[in-house]
Design a protein around this motif. Structure first.
Motif, PDB file in Angstrom:
ATOM      1  N   THR A   1       0.859  -1.254  -0.171  1.00 24.32           N
ATOM      2  CA  THR A   1      -0.047  -0.054  -0.104  1.00 24.32           C
ATOM      3  C   THR A   1       0.881   1.294   0.062  1.00 24.32           C
ATOM      4  O   THR A   1       0.670   2.155  -0.773  1.00 24.32           O
ATOM      5  N   MET A   2       1.762   1.275   0.879  1.00 29.35           N
ATOM      6  CA  MET A   2       2.842   2.516   1.099  1.00 29.35           C
ATOM      7  C   MET A   2       3.476   2.861  -0.358  1.00 29.35           C
ATOM      8  O   MET A   2       3.628   3.748  -0.638  1.00 29.35           O
ATOM      9  N   CYS A   3       3.957   1.824  -0.910  1.00 28.85           N
ATOM     10  CA  CYS A   3       4.630   1.862  -2.249  1.00 28.85           C
ATOM     11  C   CYS A   3       3.738   2.285  -3.429  1.00 28.85           C
ATOM     12  O   CYS A   3       4.105   3.258  -3.976  1.00 28.85           O
ATOM     13  N   GLY A   4       2.359   1.869  -3.252  1.00 28.31           N
ATOM     14  CA  GLY A   4       1.499   2.625  -4.038  1.00 28.31           C
ATOM     15  C   GLY A   4       1.176   3.986  -3.922  1.00 28.31           C
ATOM     16  O   GLY A   4       1.042   4.882  -4.850  1.00 28.31           O
ATOM     17  N   PHE A   5       1.138   4.367  -2.426  1.00 28.05           N
ATOM     18  CA  PHE A   5       0.927   5.826  -1.932  1.00 28.05           C
ATOM     19  C   PHE A   5       2.178   6.437  -2.427  1.00 28.05           C
ATOM     20  O   PHE A   5       1.909   7.937  -2.989  1.00 28.05           O
ATOM     21  N   ILE A   6       3.521   6.126  -2.309  1.00 30.47           N
ATOM     22  CA  ILE A   6       4.696   6.778  -2.765  1.00 30.47           C
ATOM     23  C   ILE A   6       4.642   7.143  -4.198  1.00 30.47           C
ATOM     24  O   ILE A   6       4.934   8.355  -4.806  1.00 30.47           O
ATOM     25  N   GLU A   7       4.026   6.091  -5.110  1.00 35.05           N
ATOM     26  CA  GLU A   7       4.016   6.232  -6.412  1.00 35.05           C
ATOM     27  C   GLU A   7       3.110   7.289  -6.956  1.00 35.05           C
ATOM     28  O   GLU A   7       3.288   8.354  -7.817  1.00 35.05           O
ATOM     29  N   LEU A   8       1.989   7.408  -6.187  1.00 34.31           N
ATOM     30  CA  LEU A   8       1.044   8.180  -6.486  1.00 34.31           C
ATOM     31  C   LEU A   8       1.170   9.628  -6.107  1.00 34.31           C
ATOM     32  O   LEU A   8       1.091  10.624  -6.637  1.00 34.31           O
ATOM     33  N   ASN A   9       1.930   9.905  -4.952  1.00 33.81           N
ATOM     34  CA  ASN A   9       2.512  11.162  -4.474  1.00 33.81           C
ATOM     35  C   ASN A   9       3.434  11.770  -5.448  1.00 33.81           C
ATOM     36  O   ASN A   9       3.489  12.925  -5.804  1.00 33.81           O
ATOM     37  N   ARG A  10       4.409  10.990  -5.931  1.00 30.72           N
ATOM     38  CA  ARG A  10       5.323  11.355  -7.199  1.00 30.72           C
ATOM     39  C   ARG A  10       4.373  11.924  -8.217  1.00 30.72           C
ATOM     40  O   ARG A  10       5.025  12.869  -8.602  1.00 30.72           O
ATOM     41  N   GLN A  11       3.381  11.360  -8.738  1.00 29.14           N
ATOM     42  CA  GLN A  11       2.815  11.637  -9.716  1.00 29.14           C
ATOM     43  C   GLN A  11       2.093  13.121  -9.501  1.00 29.14           C
ATOM     44  O   GLN A  11       1.934  13.929 -10.162  1.00 29.14           O
ATOM     45  N   TYR A  12       1.553  13.182  -8.169  1.00 28.09           N
ATOM     46  CA  TYR A  12       0.806  14.400  -7.602  1.00 28.09           C
ATOM     47  C   TYR A  12       1.945  15.446  -7.356  1.00 28.09           C
ATOM     48  O   TYR A  12       1.602  16.672  -6.854  1.00 28.09           O
ATOM     49  N   GLU A  13       3.276  15.072  -7.479  1.00 30.93           N
ATOM     50  CA  GLU A  13       4.320  15.807  -6.826  1.00 30.93           C
ATOM     51  C   GLU A  13       4.146  16.493  -5.432  1.00 30.93           C
ATOM     52  O   GLU A  13       4.112  17.634  -5.200  1.00 30.93           O
ATOM     53  N   LEU A  14       3.615  15.360  -4.641  1.00 25.98           N
ATOM     54  CA  LEU A  14       3.608  15.551  -3.342  1.00 25.98           C
ATOM     55  C   LEU A  14       4.354  14.558  -2.549  1.00 25.98           C
ATOM     56  O   LEU A  14       4.207  14.545  -1.181  1.00 25.98           O
ATOM     57  N   ASP A  15       5.664  14.301  -2.908  1.00 31.47           N
ATOM     58  CA  ASP A  15       6.231  13.320  -2.100  1.00 31.47           C
ATOM     59  C   ASP A  15       6.859  13.927  -0.955  1.00 31.47           C
ATOM     60  O   ASP A  15       7.352  13.193   0.060  1.00 31.47           O
ATOM     61  N   VAL A  16       7.397  15.245  -0.962  1.00 31.92           N
ATOM     62  CA  VAL A  16       8.065  15.818   0.153  1.00 31.92           C
ATOM     63  C   VAL A  16       7.224  17.261   0.404  1.00 31.92           C
ATOM     64  O   VAL A  16       7.019  18.066  -0.471  1.00 31.92           O
ATOM     65  N   GLN A  17       7.144  17.530   1.686  1.00 32.24           N
ATOM     66  CA  GLN A  17       6.674  18.903   1.751  1.00 32.24           C
ATOM     67  C   GLN A  17       7.783  19.836   1.747  1.00 32.24           C
ATOM     68  O   GLN A  17       8.898  19.729   1.990  1.00 32.24           O
ATOM     69  N   PRO A  18       7.318  21.137   1.073  1.00 28.31           N
ATOM     70  CA  PRO A  18       8.668  22.067   1.034  1.00 28.31           C
ATOM     71  C   PRO A  18       9.385  22.421   1.957  1.00 28.31           C
ATOM     72  O   PRO A  18      10.557  22.985   1.800  1.00 28.31           O
ATOM     73  N   VAL A  19       9.269  22.483   3.147  1.00 31.48           N
ATOM     74  CA  VAL A  19       9.824  22.676   4.514  1.00 31.48           C
ATOM     75  C   VAL A  19      10.462  21.797   4.912  1.00 31.48           C
ATOM     76  O   VAL A  19      11.418  21.933   5.787  1.00 31.48           O
ATOM     77  N   LEU A  20      10.552  20.480   4.335  1.00 30.68           N
ATOM     78  CA  LEU A  20      11.460  19.289   4.880  1.00 30.68           C
ATOM     79  C   LEU A  20      12.365  19.035   3.740  1.00 30.68           C
ATOM     80  O   LEU A  20      12.328  19.398   2.534  1.00 30.68           O
ATOM     81  N   ASN A  21      13.779  18.684   4.208  1.00 24.89           N
ATOM     82  CA  ASN A  21      14.707  18.237   3.522  1.00 24.89           C
ATOM     83  C   ASN A  21      14.736  16.671   3.293  1.00 24.89           C
ATOM     84  O   ASN A  21      15.378  16.080   4.279  1.00 24.89           O
TER      85      ASN A  21
END
Length: 388
Positions: free
Chosen positions: A272-292
């Motif tokens: 499930t998490m691998c699926g979420f990670i992939e979806l976030n990449r598509q949405y360009e949501l994989d990391v919040q702008p304030v985190l490194n």
């Protein structure tokens, strides 16, 4: 009951940020009222980072307290402002369009059937929640197909009474990701769990080489588990880039290998998490702008000492656990390390720093978490109030 109703009406009219507490659950909902329907309240909710996170419907008799003023709400208001200012991201959410002259629950359920979205239900006389899809609805009942991200075998369809639903969460970030994930071809996988010192060390090495998502379970009996990718590894400890429940980067955790009970390399949850990670990449949501999420660490050094020194220099907050059973896990910042010891200045629930501090032995620290959203927000809040 009348005071709760009055409080809700005031909060709706004045657009107050509120907390809704329940009598028999620890879960608190924070947000703004969308509508007061005949059968319950609908509220737009926010997560701990201050990002809008879907909505919730609660029956009036489930609500124990409507909180309109508190330290917690001041803190949340700060986080909401920060989320807007820093442009923290979320899966795009459509506005609700409910007719508050009619029962809200059946309208929400009707929309859920049409969109096939995953929702979360809390049923009467049941302290557990269930997630899944509403597949059919009539005047008194509905069909519900369970989705269990921890075990895909739990996928039965049952008929439930509308009256039994006390709370429904819908269109939150995690639920929207699940709604997309359930349309993919996923299949149950038996969990593969590695234990034993030598096998764990080898598994961590393989996971680092293959950039493989893993789950690490802690041996301290706390049922704590971390999901992430191995960033740095030595014979003593492992440093993970964490993945949070919505598949986004969740900061870093360093833990001693001696603290690890088991490493899971395959499970339905990891799938499930691998699926979420992939979806976030598509949405360009994989990391919040304030985190490194691009930090590199030198595994040839004592990572615990290196991270604590850096944290002390820059006044960066860390979350720390020691092997001393008398010391609770704490969030705060360390003083200088001398003779293998340091003083740790912890932050309490009221955002007050303990300026006396606690003397800690470096070798007794077994877990350090840092660079995650809550630490960033707490640090920013402490600096804004002049406490740090």
């Amino acid at each position: 009951m009348s005071t709760i109703m009055e409080d809700l009406q005031v909060a709706a009219k004045q657009a107050h940020l509120i907390n809704l507490y329940q009598a028999n659950s620890e879960v608190v909902y924070t947000g703004y009222i969308d509508s007061l329907a005949p059968d319950g309240v609908v509220m737009n909710t926010y997560d701990d980072a201050g990002v809008q996170d879907g909505a919730v419907f609660m029956r009036y008799d489930v609500i124990d307290e409507v909180e309109m003023m508190s330290e917690d709400l001041d803190n949340m208001a700060f986080r909401l402002e920060n989320a807007t200012a820093e442009r923290l991201n979320a899966v795009p959410q459509e506005p609700l369009h409910l007719d508050d002259r009619h029962a809200a629950l059946s309208q929400i359920m009707g929309k859920a059937v049409a969109s096939q979205q995953v929702v979360l239900l809390v049923l009467a006389n049941n302290d557990k929640y269930i997630e899944g899809q509403v597949t059919n609805i009539n005047a008194t009942d509905f069909e519900f197909k369970t989705f269990d991200k921890f075990n895909f075998h739990n996928n039965d369809t049952q008929s439930l009474a509308l009256d039994a639903v006390q709370i429904i969460e819908f269109r939150g970030n995690e639920l929207l990701l699940e709604s997309t994930f359930v349309k993919t071809k996923y299949q149950h996988e038996d969990a593969i769990k590695i234990s034993g010192k030598a096998a764990i060390a080898e598994t961590l090495k393989q996971a680092q080489q293959k950039h493989q998502l893993i789950t690490i379970r802690s041996a301290d009996g706390s049922d704590m588990f971390f999901v992430g990718f191995v960033n740095a590894l030595n014979s003593d400890s492992v440093l993970l880039n964490l993945v949070d429940m919505t598949g986004q980067f969740g900061g870093y955790t360093l833990c001693r290998q001696s603290l690890i009970e088991s490493v899971t390399v395959q499970s339905d949850y990891l799938q499930t998490m691998c699926g979420f990670i992939e979806l976030n990449r598509q949405y360009e949501l994989d990391v919040q702008p304030v985190l490194n999420n691009e930090r590199l660490f030198d595994a040839t050094t004592d990572l615990f000492e290196a991270i604590l020194r850096q944290s002390g220099t820059f006044n960066n907050l860390v979350h720390l656990t020691t092997e001393n059973p008398m010391l609770p896990a704490m969030t705060g910042y360390p003083g200088a390390i001398t003779n293998g010891h340091f003083i740790f200045y912890s932050v309490d629930e009221e955002n007050q720093i303990n300026h006396v501090g606690t003397l800690i032995e470096l070798d007794q620290v077994v877990e350090l978490s840092f660079g995650y959203m809550d630490a960033y927000l707490l640090e920013k809040r402490l600096k804004s109030t002049g406490n740090l």
